[in-house]
Every structure is written in structure tokens, then in C-alpha cells.
Enzyme design. Structure first.
Site, PDB file in Angstrom:
ATOM      1  N   PHE A 122       0.968  -1.099  -0.195  1.00 58.15           N
ATOM      2  CA  PHE A 122      -0.185   0.186  -0.014  1.00 58.15           C
ATOM      3  C   PHE A 122       0.761   1.194   0.179  1.00 58.15           C
ATOM      4  O   PHE A 122       1.708   1.215   0.715  1.00 58.15           O
ATOM      5  CB  PHE A 122      -0.894  -0.068   1.265  1.00 58.15           C
ATOM      6  CG  PHE A 122      -2.074   0.832   1.388  1.00 58.15           C
ATOM      7  CD1 PHE A 122      -3.162   0.636   0.109  1.00 58.15           C
ATOM      8  CD2 PHE A 122      -2.305   1.873   1.939  1.00 58.15           C
ATOM      9  CE1 PHE A 122      -4.222   1.411   0.282  1.00 58.15           C
ATOM     10  CE2 PHE A 122      -3.421   2.759   1.963  1.00 58.15           C
ATOM     11  CZ  PHE A 122      -4.372   2.474   1.021  1.00 58.15           C
ATOM     12  N   GLN A 236      -3.559  17.044   2.212  1.00 55.57           N
ATOM     13  CA  GLN A 236      -3.514  15.956   0.989  1.00 55.57           C
ATOM     14  C   GLN A 236      -5.036  16.034   0.365  1.00 55.57           C
ATOM     15  O   GLN A 236      -5.949  15.722   0.908  1.00 55.57           O
ATOM     16  CB  GLN A 236      -3.279  14.482   1.648  1.00 55.57           C
ATOM     17  CG  GLN A 236      -3.227  13.533   0.803  1.00 55.57           C
ATOM     18  CD  GLN A 236      -2.502  12.261   1.228  1.00 55.57           C
ATOM     19  OE1 GLN A 236      -3.505  11.743   1.948  1.00 55.57           O
ATOM     20  NE2 GLN A 236      -1.353  11.745   1.008  1.00 55.57           N
ATOM     21  N   HIS A 238      -7.229  13.844  -2.259  1.00 59.52           N
ATOM     22  CA  HIS A 238      -7.352  12.658  -2.539  1.00 59.52           C
ATOM     23  C   HIS A 238      -7.982  12.774  -4.181  1.00 59.52           C
ATOM     24  O   HIS A 238      -8.686  13.590  -4.366  1.00 59.52           O
ATOM     25  CB  HIS A 238      -8.357  11.896  -1.825  1.00 59.52           C
ATOM     26  CG  HIS A 238      -8.508  10.387  -1.895  1.00 59.52           C
ATOM     27  ND1 HIS A 238      -9.143  10.011  -3.166  1.00 59.52           N
ATOM     28  CD2 HIS A 238      -8.246   9.392  -1.269  1.00 59.52           C
ATOM     29  CE1 HIS A 238      -9.237   8.493  -3.078  1.00 59.52           C
ATOM     30  NE2 HIS A 238      -8.422   8.006  -1.847  1.00 59.52           N
ATOM     31  N   LEU A 252     -15.340   9.480  -0.938  1.00 57.47           N
ATOM     32  CA  LEU A 252     -14.320   8.823  -1.987  1.00 57.47           C
ATOM     33  C   LEU A 252     -14.431   7.561  -2.586  1.00 57.47           C
ATOM     34  O   LEU A 252     -15.265   6.719  -2.164  1.00 57.47           O
ATOM     35  CB  LEU A 252     -12.960   8.390  -0.672  1.00 57.47           C
ATOM     36  CG  LEU A 252     -12.381   9.677  -0.113  1.00 57.47           C
ATOM     37  CD1 LEU A 252     -11.106   9.060   0.750  1.00 57.47           C
ATOM     38  CD2 LEU A 252     -11.923  10.733  -1.064  1.00 57.47           C
ATOM     39  N   GLU A 255      -8.922   4.170  -3.480  1.00 57.05           N
ATOM     40  CA  GLU A 255      -7.825   4.082  -4.653  1.00 57.05           C
ATOM     41  C   GLU A 255      -7.607   2.608  -4.898  1.00 57.05           C
ATOM     42  O   GLU A 255      -6.862   2.434  -6.161  1.00 57.05           O
ATOM     43  CB  GLU A 255      -6.406   4.569  -4.024  1.00 57.05           C
ATOM     44  CG  GLU A 255      -6.571   6.143  -4.091  1.00 57.05           C
ATOM     45  CD  GLU A 255      -5.586   6.643  -3.398  1.00 57.05           C
ATOM     46  OE1 GLU A 255      -4.738   7.469  -3.875  1.00 57.05           O
ATOM     47  OE2 GLU A 255      -5.216   6.338  -2.162  1.00 57.05           O
ATOM     48  N   ARG A 286      -0.517   9.759  -4.924  1.00 62.74           N
ATOM     49  CA  ARG A 286      -1.805  10.544  -4.755  1.00 62.74           C
ATOM     50  C   ARG A 286      -1.496  12.094  -5.260  1.00 62.74           C
ATOM     51  O   ARG A 286      -2.344  12.720  -5.833  1.00 62.74           O
ATOM     52  CB  ARG A 286      -2.075  10.738  -3.255  1.00 62.74           C
ATOM     53  CG  ARG A 286      -3.495  10.352  -2.837  1.00 62.74           C
ATOM     54  CD  ARG A 286      -3.712  10.130  -1.477  1.00 62.74           C
ATOM     55  NE  ARG A 286      -4.437   8.931  -1.081  1.00 62.74           N
ATOM     56  CZ  ARG A 286      -4.959   8.587   0.099  1.00 62.74           C
ATOM     57  NH1 ARG A 286      -4.801   9.624   1.001  1.00 62.74           N
ATOM     58  NH2 ARG A 286      -5.682   7.657   0.511  1.00 62.74           N
ATOM     59  N   HIS A 351      -8.681  15.781   1.687  1.00 62.13           N
ATOM     60  CA  HIS A 351      -8.548  14.483   2.312  1.00 62.13           C
ATOM     61  C   HIS A 351      -8.210  14.472   3.866  1.00 62.13           C
ATOM     62  O   HIS A 351      -8.739  13.630   4.643  1.00 62.13           O
ATOM     63  CB  HIS A 351      -8.073  13.412   1.528  1.00 62.13           C
ATOM     64  CG  HIS A 351      -8.158  12.146   2.179  1.00 62.13           C
ATOM     65  ND1 HIS A 351      -9.500  11.350   2.785  1.00 62.13           N
ATOM     66  CD2 HIS A 351      -7.180  10.900   2.131  1.00 62.13           C
ATOM     67  CE1 HIS A 351      -8.990  10.146   2.947  1.00 62.13           C
ATOM     68  NE2 HIS A 351      -7.952   9.961   2.895  1.00 62.13           N
ATOM     69  N   ARG A 386       1.573  12.065   2.932  1.00 61.29           N
ATOM     70  CA  ARG A 386       1.230  10.920   3.958  1.00 61.29           C
ATOM     71  C   ARG A 386       1.523   9.574   3.421  1.00 61.29           C
ATOM     72  O   ARG A 386       0.805   9.235   2.376  1.00 61.29           O
ATOM     73  CB  ARG A 386       0.083  10.908   4.670  1.00 61.29           C
ATOM     74  CG  ARG A 386      -0.477  10.081   5.551  1.00 61.29           C
ATOM     75  CD  ARG A 386      -1.729  10.273   6.479  1.00 61.29           C
ATOM     76  NE  ARG A 386      -2.939  10.281   5.586  1.00 61.29           N
ATOM     77  CZ  ARG A 386      -3.569   9.245   4.959  1.00 61.29           C
ATOM     78  NH1 ARG A 386      -3.233   8.122   5.483  1.00 61.29           N
ATOM     79  NH2 ARG A 386      -4.675   9.194   4.551  1.00 61.29           N
TER      80      ARG A 386
END
Length: 576
Positions: A122, A236, A238, A252, A255, A286, A351, A386
Site C-alpha cells: 500500500f 492531502q 485525494h 471517496l 484508490e 496521490r 482528504h 502521508r
């Protein structure tokens, strides 16, 4: 009408009942320390429950070569060197214990056939280190923590809105607030206060936060108590939030949709990621995918509603149903859209607040004695980008450590001075808003702030826009002096919105002023007028109303960690 005021006393007060707040409360209760947790929304429905992807720890169950040092190196590299090395070490060293705690509380992690906790790739991780529970890891963590809190009989007040942290002579002595249902005031005396009330992403028009969460409460409560903020401009975005319906804008699309082979196209049908990252395409980071989509929309190649298309309809139906069940269900419920046949209209959405309240790495204490901040309310770990899966482990590590620190601080006190004038001021603030009968609508002003931030401090920023944003904010501040607040039969939500508005205005100002000062492009922070990284700005920007923005140097990265900060192969991985 007579105002009732309930008085409570506890050793430690925790503000916020998401993952961070509950984990700190559990640590205190297990140690036999008196604790009360208060939240403004039901504990079953906090922001933590939305986290889908997973939780990081170098358990080495899948890749024996993994180590906490490598996890720290990946975290700091992904932070664009703005993360605090001491914070990164504390989180990555303490991560395995965080997972052990969840297991002890009965969490059902996905496992391999031989019983090992399963871990997947991830984000920009060197090894597989993200543990998970389906695509609802955050929800499962929240449920697990709630169950443990119930076993420990922790008092959780679910509908209390905290308006002010009470401080006397640089030390906390409690907090003041009101009940959202009936308006009952709450005066809570406490030796220490842990602030876990989230970030400030709700101050943008499109956001993955729901209506009354992440409005900047933590920022305002901390700053008014005498604390400072760090890196509020580092937010951040998204890449894939839905555009409609209006009340769900920003929800969302995981992803995982790109990870499973989803394709991004503009209104002309072009697969535009080939222009921005021809090697990684949709599996790029991202910040890069969000910037690409933003650029397509801004340059007129967006969809009629101002988005781009994310298409998974070419994938086998079975893959979608097995690997993306939540995405399928969400789009069916919200838009009657069948993603096995039609593309999804998405746009970049605010996000995660990577900056937050300034805290010490060791115990997340602030400038105010007895006041701590954890979770998305705090800063230090994430820098300018992040690492996917790090937010959930951060909650657990610092929930535990800060619970211990707050208990030790409370025990060290020989007396706790209180201030009648501070309590009176908190009471008066609520009274004044309840009596406010001006022509300005609180909701309309919140919308004005969200429009300003979206227009001038979105994915891409520049000097002219940020200055225009500050000028608009000055006008909004003036209008805020004439609000009308009208509680009704449904409760005191309007009063809460008035306080949310104050929080949003403060968080917006901090963000705009820090974004103006960061004259470079680094990670999530894109300045079109300063497209390069500036080595002189490898600093944290610290903000308070009294001092404005000041620069704070970042400690050197230990050699053993720095040596591991190599470029991570992204083949076959979803990069976050």
C-alpha cells in the site's frame, strides 16, 4: 429560560471519540485513571470509521526483511523530508505493539491460511506491511475500540460540543461545552486534556469529511488555549471524490479502484495520465494524480460537472464485486450508477490534514501545560505527503503514549488552580452567540469560506490567489460579527455551526498565511509561481495569531534511517 449547567470532574478529559480519542481513553482506564471522553457525533460514526485501506506495521509476516527502520525511512522519504524523524521513529517502533493491542481487544484482521496476519502493499512501501480487514479497516478498528471502552465502563458523552479549553496561568484545568440535543451546559474540570478532534479538511468545498466533522475545531481550541499550529498548509488532496449528489460531494472512491486497473480519462476520452507519469500512469502517487486531474479540469478538458472519468467497467464483473464491493455499493446507493457498466465522475477532494497542532514528538504535549493533541489534530509525522496506512497506526501509538503522559502529568500536580474569570468568559461566549440575532446566516458564511479555500488554496496555489483569499477572509470575518443563531426544536445544531464557523475561519487563515510563506512546490503543496523545491524551505512552518508564521528547523535524519531512503520500486503496487 433558565440555563442548566452540569458540572463534572475527571483526571483526564479526552475531546474526540474517534480512534485516537478512544485509544487514549482505554490506556487511561486500563491504568485505573479517571477519564471522560466527549464527542460531538456518535462514536459509532466518527471519521475513523471511513478509513478503508489498512494499517501499517513492520510485522514482517509476509516479507521477513522488513524492519521498523525501513518503515521510518519510507515514511520520511514520502514526507518530502518535512516529517519529524523522532516522531517517525516512535510510530514505526511502536507499531507492532499497536497491532498487538488491537488483537488483544479482539480485532479480526485478515489472515493467511497458516494464521499469520496478512499484509499487502500500500502506498510507497518497500515491503508488504499494511494489515487490513476487508476494505473497512477503520470501521473495524473503531468497533473494536468501542467494545473495549464498553468493557472498561469508560464514560463517553456522545453529543457534547466543546467550545473552549479552560486555561489558567498557562495550564489547563478543564473544558466548557454544551449538549447538542437540549443545550445543557457542561463544565468539566480536568487535570489534563487530550485533544483528538480531527483536522480541517471540511473547509474546502469538496472533501471526504462529512458535514460536521474536521471543521478545524482542534485548531481553534488549541490556539485559543495558547498552543500553536504547524504546517497547516500541508493538506492531502485525494484524486477521486465523487461530485454529486451535493450532500455527498467528496465521498471517496477507494484508490483500490485504480489499483485494480481503473483508468482515468478526460472529457475528450484521452487517458491523460500518460502526459503526467507515463511509467506509472494511474498507479502514480496521490499528489501527482490529484495534480493531473486538477490540471485537466482547469485547462477545460474536464467533464460538464467539473470532474474527470474514472472507469472500471472494462474489468470483469467478478473482480469488481470481490475487490471493490464498497465502491460498487456506494455508487449504486448515491447515484444509481452501476460501475460495472458506466464510468464514475470524480474530482480531487480535500482528504487529510498533514499539519496540525504543534506537539512534542515524545508525548504529543503542546505549549500549554497539561494539553495534548493526537491523531489528525496533531502534526509531525506526515510532512508534505502521508504514507498510505500510517494515519491509523499513528492513532494507536500516540493514543497509548499520550494516555500515559497525561496520567503522569496529572499525578505530578500538587494542586490545580482554576480560574473563575476563564470559566465566566467561556459561559459568556456561548451566551453571546445564543443571543446573536444578526442578518448573516452561519451556513452561508461557512459556504463562503469553503468557496474561498477551493478557489484560492486548492490543489494548486499562487501568490495572487492566496492574497485574494486572505482579503476575502477579512470580509467574511467582518460579516461574522452579524450572525444570527437560532436553536430550534431539533436541537442546538445551529449553535454548533456558529462555533464550527469560528474554527473554519481560524483554520483558513492559518492555511492561507502558511501557504503564502511556503514559496516552493513540495509534495501536496503546489505553487505554480514557485514550481521547484527550495532546500531553504525544508522547515516546518509554525503559526499562531500573535506571531504569524515562523520557521522551525527539522532534526537530522539518523544515518541508519537515511541509508534506507532509496527509491522504492512501484511495479505492481498502488502508490499513495
Amino acid at each position: 429560560m433558565a440555563i442548566t449547567e452540569q458540572r463534572l470532574a475527571t483526571t483526564v478529559l479526552v475531546i474526540g471519540t474517534g480512534g485516537a480519542g478512544l485509544r487514549a481513553s482505554i490506556e487511561l482506564a486500563e491504568a485505573g485513571v479517571d477519564v471522560i471522553a466527549v464527542g460531538k457525533r456518535p462514536k459509532e460514526d466518527t471519521h475513523t470509521s471511513l478509513a478503508a485501506g489498512g494499517i501499517n506495521a513492520a510485522l514482517a509476516t509476509m516479507d521477513p526483511e522488513d524492519s521498523w527502520q525501513q518503515h521510518a525511512a519510507d515514511t520520511l522519504k514520502e514526507s518530502y523530508l518535512l516529517g519529524d524523524p523522532r516522531t517517525a521513529e516512535i510510530v514505526t517502533r511502536g507499531a507492532a505493539l499497536g497491532i498487538d493491542d488491537l488483537e488483544r481487544y479482539g480485532m479480526a484482521f485478515a489472515r493467511e491460511q497458516d494464521g499469520r496476519i496478512s499484509q499487502r502493499f500500500f502506498g510507497a512501501h518497500t515491503y508488504r506491511r499494511t494489515a487490513f480487514a476487508g476494505d473497512y479497516t477503520g470501521l473495524e478498528i473503531q468497533r473494536t475500540l468501542i467494545r473495549r471502552a464498553v468493557q472498561l465502563d469508560i464514560p463517553v458523552l456522545d453529543s457534547v460540543y466543546i467550545t473552549r479549553i479552560l486555561v489558567h496561568d498557562g495550564a489547563v484545568f478543564g473544558a466548557y461545552g454544551f449538549d447538542l440535543t437540549d443545550g445543557t451546559r457542561h463544565l468539566i474540570h480536568a487535570d489534563a486534556v487530550i485533544l483528538a478532534a480531527g483536522g480541517h479538511t471540511r473547509i474546502w468545498r469538496r472533501t471526504s469529511s462529512r458535514r460536521d466533522e474536521n471543521t478545524g475545531d482542534s485548531f481553534r481550541l488549541a490556539v485559543e488555549a495558547g498552543a500553536r499550529l504547524r504546517d497547516p498548509e500541508l493538506v492531502q488532496f485525494h484524486p477521486s471524490g465523487i461530485i454529486e449528489p451535493e450532500n455527498a460531494a467528496g465521498t471517496l472512491v477507494s484508490e483500490a479502484a485504480r489499483g485494480e486497473g481503473g483508468i482515468l480519462r478526460n472529457a475528450l476520452g484521452e487517458r491523460y495520465m500518460s502526459r503526467y507519469d507515463p511509467e506509472r500512469m494511474e498507479l502514480s502517487t496521490r499528489d501527482r494524480v490529484a495534480l493531473a486531474s486538477y490540471t485537466e479540469i482547469k485547462e477545460g478538458r474536464g467533464t460538464p460537472k467539473g470532474g474527470v472519468w474514472l472507469d472500471v467497467s472494462h474489468l470483469p464483473r467478478r473482480t469488481i464485486m470481490e475487490r471493490l464491493p464498497r465502491v460498487y455499493q456506494t455508487l449504486l446507493e448515491l447515484q444509481m450508477l452501476d460501475i460495472t457498466r458506466d464510468p464514475i465522475e470524480v474530482a480531487p477532494t480535500a482528504h487529510y490534514s498533514m499539519g496540525g497542532v504543534w506537539v512534542r514528538p515524545e508525548d504529543h504535549g503542546t505549549d500549554v501545560r497539561g494539553l495534548y493533541a493526537i491523531g489528525e489534530a496533531a502534526s509531525g509525522l506526515h510532512g508534505a505527503n502521508r504514507l498510505g496506512g500510517n494515519s491509523l497506526i499513528e492513532l494507536l501509538v500516540y493514543g497509548r503514549l499520550t494516555g500515559q503522559a497525561a496520567a503522569a502529568y496529572a499525578e505530578s500536580l500538587t494542586a490545580q488552580p482554576r480560574s473563575a474569570s476563564a470559566t465566566r468568559a467561556a459561559r459568556a461566549e456561548v451566551d453571546e452567540l445564543l443571543a446573536a440575532d444578526g442578518p448573516e446566516n452561519v451556513r452561508a458564511l461557512q459556504r463562503a469560506i469553503r468557496d474561498t479555500m477551493t478557489e484560492h488554496a486548492g490543489v494548486v496555489r499562487d501568490e495572487q490567489g492566496l492574497r485574494a483569499g486572505l482579503a476575502e477572509l477579512d470580509l467574511i470575518d467582518k460579516r461574522m460579527e452579524n450572525v444570527g443563531v437560532h436553536p430550534d426544536i431539533a436541537g442546538f445544531q445551529d449553535l454548533a455551526h456558529a462555533f464550527d464557523l469560528k474554527s473554519a475561519a481560524l483554520a483558513a487563515r492559518a492555511t492561507l498565511e502558511a501557504a503564502l510563506e511556503r514559496r516552493e512546490t513540495r509534495g501536496c503543496h503546489n505553487r505554480s509561481d514557485f514550481p521547484d523545491q527550495d532546500p531553504a524551505l525544508r522547515v516546518n512552518l509554525v503559526w499562531s495569531p500573535a506571531t504569524g508564521v515562523t520557521r522551525e528547523s527539522i532534526p537530522d535524519i539518523p544515518a541508519e534511517i537515511a541509508a534506507l531512503m532509496t527509491d522504492v520500486s512501484t511495479e505492481g503496487k498502488l502508490v499513495e
